[in-house]
Design an enzyme around this catalytic site. Sequence first.
Site, mmCIF file in Angstrom:
data_model
loop_
_atom_site.group_PDB
_atom_site.id
_atom_site.type_symbol
_atom_site.label_atom_id
_atom_site.label_comp_id
_atom_site.label_asym_id
_atom_site.label_seq_id
_atom_site.Cartn_x
_atom_site.Cartn_y
_atom_site.Cartn_z
ATOM 1 N N GLY B 106 56.598 41.667 37.506
ATOM 2 C CA GLY B 106 57.061 42.990 37.929
ATOM 3 C C GLY B 106 56.041 44.073 37.644
ATOM 4 O O GLY B 106 55.257 43.958 36.713
ATOM 5 N N ARG B 167 55.340 36.281 41.499
ATOM 6 C CA ARG B 167 55.814 35.607 40.286
ATOM 7 C C ARG B 167 55.512 34.105 40.278
ATOM 8 O O ARG B 167 56.103 33.355 39.496
ATOM 9 C CB ARG B 167 57.323 35.806 40.128
ATOM 10 C CG ARG B 167 57.732 37.227 39.826
ATOM 11 C CD ARG B 167 59.223 37.351 39.572
ATOM 12 N NE ARG B 167 59.607 38.738 39.407
ATOM 13 C CZ ARG B 167 59.539 39.403 38.257
ATOM 14 N NH1 ARG B 167 59.097 38.807 37.173
ATOM 15 N NH2 ARG B 167 59.901 40.676 38.194
ATOM 16 N N ASP B 198 54.730 34.858 30.304
ATOM 17 C CA ASP B 198 54.438 33.699 31.160
ATOM 18 C C ASP B 198 53.020 33.752 31.723
ATOM 19 O O ASP B 198 52.312 32.754 31.752
ATOM 20 C CB ASP B 198 55.422 33.647 32.343
ATOM 21 C CG ASP B 198 56.750 33.013 31.942
ATOM 22 O OD1 ASP B 198 56.801 32.358 30.875
ATOM 23 O OD2 ASP B 198 57.727 33.198 32.684
ATOM 24 N N LYS B 224 51.132 43.171 29.750
ATOM 25 C CA LYS B 224 51.948 44.076 30.544
ATOM 26 C C LYS B 224 53.394 43.670 30.459
ATOM 27 O O LYS B 224 53.706 42.506 30.622
ATOM 28 C CB LYS B 224 51.511 43.996 32.014
ATOM 29 C CG LYS B 224 52.423 44.709 32.966
ATOM 30 C CD LYS B 224 52.848 43.844 34.161
ATOM 31 C CE LYS B 224 53.746 42.701 33.754
ATOM 32 N NZ LYS B 224 54.447 42.059 34.894
ATOM 33 N N THR B 225 54.285 44.543 30.192
ATOM 34 C CA THR B 225 55.713 44.392 30.454
ATOM 35 C C THR B 225 56.444 45.635 30.012
ATOM 36 O O THR B 225 56.247 46.110 28.898
ATOM 37 C CB THR B 225 56.384 43.160 29.777
ATOM 38 O OG1 THR B 225 57.667 43.551 29.272
ATOM 39 C CG2 THR B 225 55.611 42.635 28.616
ATOM 40 N N ILE B 226 57.267 46.166 30.892
ATOM 41 C CA ILE B 226 58.026 47.364 30.541
ATOM 42 C C ILE B 226 59.027 47.057 29.432
ATOM 43 O O ILE B 226 59.400 47.947 28.685
ATOM 44 C CB ILE B 226 58.777 47.963 31.755
ATOM 45 C CG1 ILE B 226 59.864 47.032 32.285
ATOM 46 C CG2 ILE B 226 57.810 48.342 32.854
ATOM 47 C CD1 ILE B 226 60.892 47.752 33.128
ATOM 48 N N ASP B 227 59.444 45.786 29.305
ATOM 49 C CA ASP B 227 60.440 45.426 28.287
ATOM 50 C C ASP B 227 59.914 45.610 26.865
ATOM 51 O O ASP B 227 60.691 45.686 25.924
ATOM 52 C CB ASP B 227 60.867 43.956 28.434
ATOM 53 C CG ASP B 227 61.584 43.691 29.741
ATOM 54 O OD1 ASP B 227 61.713 44.625 30.541
ATOM 55 O OD2 ASP B 227 62.003 42.546 29.961
ATOM 56 N N GLY B 274 65.629 45.100 30.982
ATOM 57 C CA GLY B 274 65.118 44.441 29.789
ATOM 58 C C GLY B 274 65.847 43.121 29.676
ATOM 59 O O GLY B 274 66.890 43.037 29.058
ATOM 60 N N ARG B 275 65.267 42.092 30.301
ATOM 61 C CA ARG B 275 65.930 40.802 30.473
ATOM 62 C C ARG B 275 66.361 40.171 29.150
ATOM 63 O O ARG B 275 67.405 39.561 29.080
ATOM 64 C CB ARG B 275 64.930 39.913 31.220
ATOM 65 C CG ARG B 275 65.376 38.580 31.645
ATOM 66 C CD ARG B 275 66.441 38.644 32.702
ATOM 67 N NE ARG B 275 66.976 37.289 32.865
ATOM 68 C CZ ARG B 275 67.793 36.726 32.002
ATOM 69 N NH1 ARG B 275 68.193 37.376 30.941
ATOM 70 N NH2 ARG B 275 68.231 35.492 32.199
ATOM 71 N N GLU B 334 70.411 45.137 29.448
ATOM 72 C CA GLU B 334 70.642 44.186 30.550
ATOM 73 C C GLU B 334 70.893 42.771 30.045
ATOM 74 O O GLU B 334 71.719 42.052 30.580
ATOM 75 C CB GLU B 334 69.416 44.199 31.474
ATOM 76 C CG GLU B 334 69.564 43.384 32.735
ATOM 77 C CD GLU B 334 68.266 43.284 33.524
ATOM 78 O OE1 GLU B 334 68.326 42.900 34.699
ATOM 79 O OE2 GLU B 334 67.183 43.581 32.964
#
Lengths: 607, 607
Positions: B106, B167, B198, B224-227, B274-275, B334
């Site tokens: 993402g 992805r 990943d 990178k990850t917004i989470d 935020g998985r 989430e």
Amino acid sequence: MTRQDIGATNLAAFVAKTEGRHSLFEEAIRDLPIPVCSVFLDKDGNIGPASFVETQTAFTCQEHGRIQEVFPRTIAKSRNIILEAKPDAKPPRAAGKRVAVLFSGGPAAGGHNVLAGLKAVLGNENTLLGIRKGPKGLINGDVFEIKNSDIQAIINTGGFNFLGTDRTKIKTPEQFERVKETVLKNRLDGLIIVGGDDSNTNAAFIAEYLEEQGITCSVIGIPKTIDGDMAAGNYLPISFGYDTATKVYSELTGNLAQDAASAVKYYHFVKLMGRTASKITLEVALQTKPAIALISEEIAEKNMSLEAIVDEIVRIIVLRRLKGINHGLVLVPEGLIEFIPEMRTLIQELNKILAEYERDIKDLPTLKNKQEFIYPHLSPQSAQLMASLPDEIEEMLILDRDEHGNVKVSQIETEKLLIEKIRYKMSEIKRHTERYFGDQEGKIPATEDQIEKFKAATFSTQSHFLGYEGRSGKPTLFDAAFTFALGLTAGSLVLAGKTGYMAAVTDFDKGGRVLALPLTGLIACEMRKGKEEMVINKSLVETSSPAFKVFAENREKWATDDFFSSPGPIQHWGPASKQLPMTVALNQGYADYRTFDLGEERKIRFD
Amino acid sequence: MTRQDIGATNLAAFVAKTEGRHSLFEEAIRDLPIPVCSVFLDKDGNIGPASFVETQTAFTCQEHGRIQEVFPRTIAKSRNIILEAKPDAKPPRAAGKRVAVLFSGGPAAGGHNVLAGLKAVLGNENTLLGIRKGPKGLINGDVFEIKNSDIQAIINTGGFNFLGTDRTKIKTPEQFERVKETVLKNRLDGLIIVGGDDSNTNAAFIAEYLEEQGITCSVIGIPKTIDGDMAAGNYLPISFGYDTATKVYSELTGNLAQDAASAVKYYHFVKLMGRTASKITLEVALQTKPAIALISEEIAEKNMSLEAIVDEIVRIIVLRRLKGINHGLVLVPEGLIEFIPEMRTLIQELNKILAEYERDIKDLPTLKNKQEFIYPHLSPQSAQLMASLPDEIEEMLILDRDEHGNVKVSQIETEKLLIEKIRYKMSEIKRHTERYFGDQEGKIPATEDQIEKFKAATFSTQSHFLGYEGRSGKPTLFDAAFTFALGLTAGSLVLAGKTGYMAAVTDFDKGGRVLALPLTGLIACEMRKGKEEMVINKSLVETSSPAFKVFAENREKWATDDFFSSPGPIQHWGPASKQLPMTVALNQGYADYRTFDLGEERKIRFD
């Protein structure tokens, strides 16, 4: 102690102290200077009331006779003539006046600066009172004094939370009686009603009623609505809250356009708040250049069917896919459904049937039974249309009704209805490419390779609704200045003993022109369900307006490639902080939208 | 021509020209200066590659033996030792190197500045190549040269749209073979993979594979990850994109809190992207001080049941209502559902049953039939829990499955599940006030009047999901600086011939410390469904962390009155423009969150 412990201890206390509207941002915006129109400044540069003179312009309306009958006293006083504030001959600031203010309807950014403007112009010699929770508080007499320290805490901040708001309509004689009690008990010389079309109509009625009762109390309306539908041409280009709401939505919509082009797999469908007018959607479209934006007023004007709308969207999605673009942004105005003529007819028929056979329908146990009952009562066209709708939409039309027994139009998930219909159409095209692609007239030219790629691609969507996060946004510099000026205007009108006017500011590009619009000149008389209704007509998108034309002239280009822009988050400092709505600048014929001029900036403090 | 025509004509052309990322904001942010860590500056102040030395620290991991077997070559080279950039002894800039970069997963704000950093450090003597549409583009060899003018157009802008992303997981031998072909065909000396856990695991495998194949090509990952779940303590306090996403969500959440307190009738339930980790929710909670914020990690740790969570929320809503407050803000992460132990068990059982009896269940025509089949296979506890869920949730658990046949956990509308359960509970309390209110222990003290008011109030909610609008936000000044530094770091590592590292920057409060973390030191070996999986463990909220403690110490106060704050829209200019995430500042023990220091600011231009 380790470094971590030391830092965390002090910082922890500091972070906790940002609670209660003390974020770094909120602390900083309270100190932002606010422009002040010159008519409110005396020769020493102090803020004071403006004096008003009659202009050459009076409102006329078709139903003048009827309006005259309903509002004889306020019209006799105002003669529907627009007033304008003049820079010379400042009136002395009156003393001992008591003025109360309330918010009505949904929040809009800048409400708190209306209070700041009122407080500034009334000064410490007069008293500003707040009415809690809107018209209900006016009826219940829920009134308190607003202090300088209160204003210092809320200046330039968003929301209506300092007073609260509500949607009570003041209609019955008992309600008017109780308003009178509140006015008398609190010895009010002025009552300021901050609201939209309904609330300003209310203000006109209260003004007339108090005159009739022989009570001297100025009632002044202030034009608020994020929808932008409370406007009066060059006299009032827009209501407050529109600029902030459209900029919040444009930020998010611009982000979603960028997201679509980044993830390269989604169409983001964005439904935008705006119960009737598509003014919000038009502004967001001009700001973000989406693949598709639907404008309700155009759809009604062109008498487009649901099928025709879907076909047009599909045409664009197909064209994009042939170019290898399988993503994009689609803007849908919240009020769309009622502007589609055939849907409007269906809803009207349903409302009539649901009212006429309320008991019968209620007694039927299942949705299927209700359908069997309702269908024969619809016109064949409406029956056919309803049968073509997705199940959930049909269920919503039949089962969900508001307190007046009508279909809850605003609850209908229009964007999902469109998505489902588009999905059907896309899969139909996939199954029958020969009907849609080819060199013959009416077909789309495409190579074999393009058609294969077309068939391999999927149609993925995400739907969004942008609403509440915009109406309580932090006021843009424009909304902060505009509302401060509206507060100064309303306060000046009260001190001048005027009643039944709406405060207005125009000429945002050259210092601001301050006006008072007679409310009775804005009101029209309409027949609704056989009953006479006095209403301020909503200002809608005009397809002949410069703003719509710019959109219409560019949309085909925006449709067929990624031309999106991201206007970014609202800035309160720096080169992008003073932008006007593009629609306003275009429609008003301003030379630029990148800056506004509402007077000289001043540090405003209430200590 | 009238004034209107003149203005509109010129302005119309101007407005149309803002298309394609040329809004006033986008034009202005391209000129913003960017801080540059001193290790990248030579004595004349020019940007160039940093040189790296080994630190005293090596990563160790429990499954060292197994990891050693899988990554023998890269570990032999790195010995899992962390590298640090040093200010002295600048290496000469190599020439003729070819480096390719891709985005994976993402979007996150700042991706374009990674490219800018790479381009700046490679200079015109080397070639920067872009890979289109993520790992799929790497496999397909979709590579092109990135020019200075490209970078000038995208610097400081949001999204991943310049390259696109995807992805695809690179797993099969054929895929690795094709990666090799792309590397050889394009004569790559370096490959930069911008992604989350990943993707960085992928980077480690590609690094090892290319070494094994005898191909000299540096593979470097960028976190990178917004989470915010890609982090490594003091070596990497956070991944890029988190700051921007949490600030976009905090703006909107702060607006919704203000809306709740303005309209005084709604609870706004906000589900935050935020998985897995609740790091986003924790930051937004610290920023906005909501009535309630659920943190998944705490719920798992306390082994809370769904019922217990609902009871806790209801307790707060009741307390507020007794104080006359019937509105508020509730934050829901989430990933919550999988952290509720009993829900997790139910989902695991369902996944097992759905896999084992796939055919049987598929053949059953109705939901009811499927339920009749499934219930006997569940444990009694899970059966009881499932039966207590709202119909739609149960339907979703049984019918909606992902491509691996598992329950689509992320699709479950957790906030709606909570709302429905809260609604039941609230109406139960209304019907049996004597069970809940009173002076006895375990009951809530309340006067008769309070109880009557309690019964008269309604529970109205609005639910929201904030996700996509944050991941393609415009980078904050922090994310813009952080990603530029990460790009400079990754480029320097490639020029130094290092492979199998992740670029990292830390010490955001004092100029930035530039590190290279051996990817193999971050990877753990896990058994998933009886299969060995190499993964980088997600960094979760720790309930012992300073940030969580600040939240936990203050939340009861925030619960029982309106203490919300609005951090406002992201500012790129002015006093509020350089804020760090509060969680990062607290957890890293910084003295302040209101500013960051990543070196001296410089105007960066690519012409």
